[in-house]
Design a protein around this motif. Structure first.
Motif, PDB file in Angstrom:
ATOM      1  N   MET A  10     -28.168   4.562 -25.282  1.00 38.85           N
ATOM      2  CA  MET A  10     -27.363   3.410 -24.884  1.00 38.85           C
ATOM      3  C   MET A  10     -27.505   2.225 -25.851  1.00 38.85           C
ATOM      4  O   MET A  10     -26.655   1.338 -25.871  1.00 38.85           O
ATOM      5  CB  MET A  10     -27.737   2.950 -23.468  1.00 38.85           C
ATOM      6  N   PHE A  11     -28.531   2.216 -26.650  1.00 39.38           N
ATOM      7  CA  PHE A  11     -28.682   1.147 -27.633  1.00 39.38           C
ATOM      8  C   PHE A  11     -27.756   1.329 -28.829  1.00 39.38           C
ATOM      9  O   PHE A  11     -27.420   0.355 -29.508  1.00 39.38           O
ATOM     10  CB  PHE A  11     -30.127   1.060 -28.140  1.00 39.38           C
ATOM     11  N   LEU A  12     -27.348   2.554 -29.093  1.00 37.02           N
ATOM     12  CA  LEU A  12     -26.562   2.838 -30.293  1.00 37.02           C
ATOM     13  C   LEU A  12     -25.180   2.181 -30.335  1.00 37.02           C
ATOM     14  O   LEU A  12     -24.818   1.620 -31.372  1.00 37.02           O
ATOM     15  CB  LEU A  12     -26.445   4.338 -30.504  1.00 37.02           C
ATOM     16  N   PRO A  13     -24.357   2.228 -29.272  1.00 38.03           N
ATOM     17  CA  PRO A  13     -23.032   1.598 -29.383  1.00 38.03           C
ATOM     18  C   PRO A  13     -23.107   0.091 -29.645  1.00 38.03           C
ATOM     19  O   PRO A  13     -22.338  -0.431 -30.455  1.00 38.03           O
ATOM     20  CB  PRO A  13     -22.376   1.875 -28.030  1.00 38.03           C
ATOM     21  N   ALA A  14     -24.034  -0.583 -28.990  1.00 32.92           N
ATOM     22  CA  ALA A  14     -24.160  -2.027 -29.220  1.00 32.92           C
ATOM     23  C   ALA A  14     -24.659  -2.305 -30.625  1.00 32.92           C
ATOM     24  O   ALA A  14     -24.221  -3.263 -31.275  1.00 32.92           O
ATOM     25  CB  ALA A  14     -25.094  -2.638 -28.191  1.00 32.92           C
ATOM     26  N   LEU A  15     -25.554  -1.468 -31.132  1.00 34.30           N
ATOM     27  CA  LEU A  15     -26.085  -1.653 -32.481  1.00 34.30           C
ATOM     28  C   LEU A  15     -24.997  -1.437 -33.530  1.00 34.30           C
ATOM     29  O   LEU A  15     -24.831  -2.256 -34.444  1.00 34.30           O
ATOM     30  CB  LEU A  15     -27.241  -0.685 -32.717  1.00 34.30           C
ATOM     31  N   VAL A  16     -24.235  -0.360 -33.379  1.00 35.31           N
ATOM     32  CA  VAL A  16     -23.167  -0.066 -34.336  1.00 35.31           C
ATOM     33  C   VAL A  16     -22.067  -1.120 -34.258  1.00 35.31           C
ATOM     34  O   VAL A  16     -21.572  -1.591 -35.286  1.00 35.31           O
ATOM     35  CB  VAL A  16     -22.598   1.351 -34.095  1.00 35.31           C
ATOM     36  N   ALA A  17     -21.700  -1.511 -33.052  1.00 36.61           N
ATOM     37  CA  ALA A  17     -20.650  -2.520 -32.900  1.00 36.61           C
ATOM     38  C   ALA A  17     -21.126  -3.875 -33.417  1.00 36.61           C
ATOM     39  O   ALA A  17     -20.325  -4.655 -33.932  1.00 36.61           O
ATOM     40  CB  ALA A  17     -20.241  -2.634 -31.436  1.00 36.61           C
ATOM     41  N   GLY A  18     -22.400  -4.145 -33.313  1.00 35.27           N
ATOM     42  CA  GLY A  18     -22.929  -5.405 -33.844  1.00 35.27           C
ATOM     43  C   GLY A  18     -22.893  -5.450 -35.361  1.00 35.27           C
ATOM     44  O   GLY A  18     -22.710  -6.506 -35.958  1.00 35.27           O
ATOM     45  N   LEU A  43     -21.380   3.280 -16.093  1.00 40.10           N
ATOM     46  CA  LEU A  43     -20.708   4.574 -16.064  1.00 40.10           C
ATOM     47  C   LEU A  43     -21.233   5.488 -17.170  1.00 40.10           C
ATOM     48  O   LEU A  43     -21.594   6.650 -16.916  1.00 40.10           O
ATOM     49  CB  LEU A  43     -19.196   4.397 -16.200  1.00 40.10           C
ATOM     50  N   VAL A  44     -21.292   4.993 -18.377  1.00 41.48           N
ATOM     51  CA  VAL A  44     -21.781   5.793 -19.500  1.00 41.48           C
ATOM     52  C   VAL A  44     -23.256   6.139 -19.304  1.00 41.48           C
ATOM     53  O   VAL A  44     -23.680   7.267 -19.572  1.00 41.48           O
ATOM     54  CB  VAL A  44     -21.550   5.052 -20.840  1.00 41.48           C
ATOM     55  N   PHE A  45     -24.042   5.191 -18.815  1.00 40.34           N
ATOM     56  CA  PHE A  45     -25.458   5.422 -18.573  1.00 40.34           C
ATOM     57  C   PHE A  45     -25.655   6.522 -17.524  1.00 40.34           C
ATOM     58  O   PHE A  45     -26.484   7.419 -17.704  1.00 40.34           O
ATOM     59  CB  PHE A  45     -26.122   4.112 -18.142  1.00 40.34           C
TER      60      PHE A  45
END
Length: 72
Positions: A10-18, A43-45
């Motif tokens: 779950m940390f990956l999408p926020a990291l990539v989008a950041g 939902l994703v979690f």
């Protein structure tokens, strides 16, 4: 164990989008995955927990041995 794996993913999408914060879509993804009370985050979690639970159970539970034990 599945919750730990799901949380790590779950940390990956926020990291990539950041890192790619130039576009509006990336900012929207970063906002959605940093709000732990948001719908899409939860939902994703939940889906990741279900997938990793299935995967972890498939690896750790020896179904052939259980079947042989039930025969006797």
């Amino acid at each position: 164990m599945p919750i730990i794996f799901a949380q790590a993913i779950m940390f990956l999408p926020a990291l990539v989008a950041g890192k790619v914060s130039d576009s509006e879509a990336a900012q929207g993804v970063a906002a959605a995955f940093t709000d732990i009370f948001g719908f899409w985050y939860n939902l994703v979690f939940a889906l990741l927990i279900i997938v990793f639970t299935y995967f972890y159970t498939a690896i750790t539970v020896p179904t052939n041995k259980m079947a042989d034990d039930l025969k006797t």
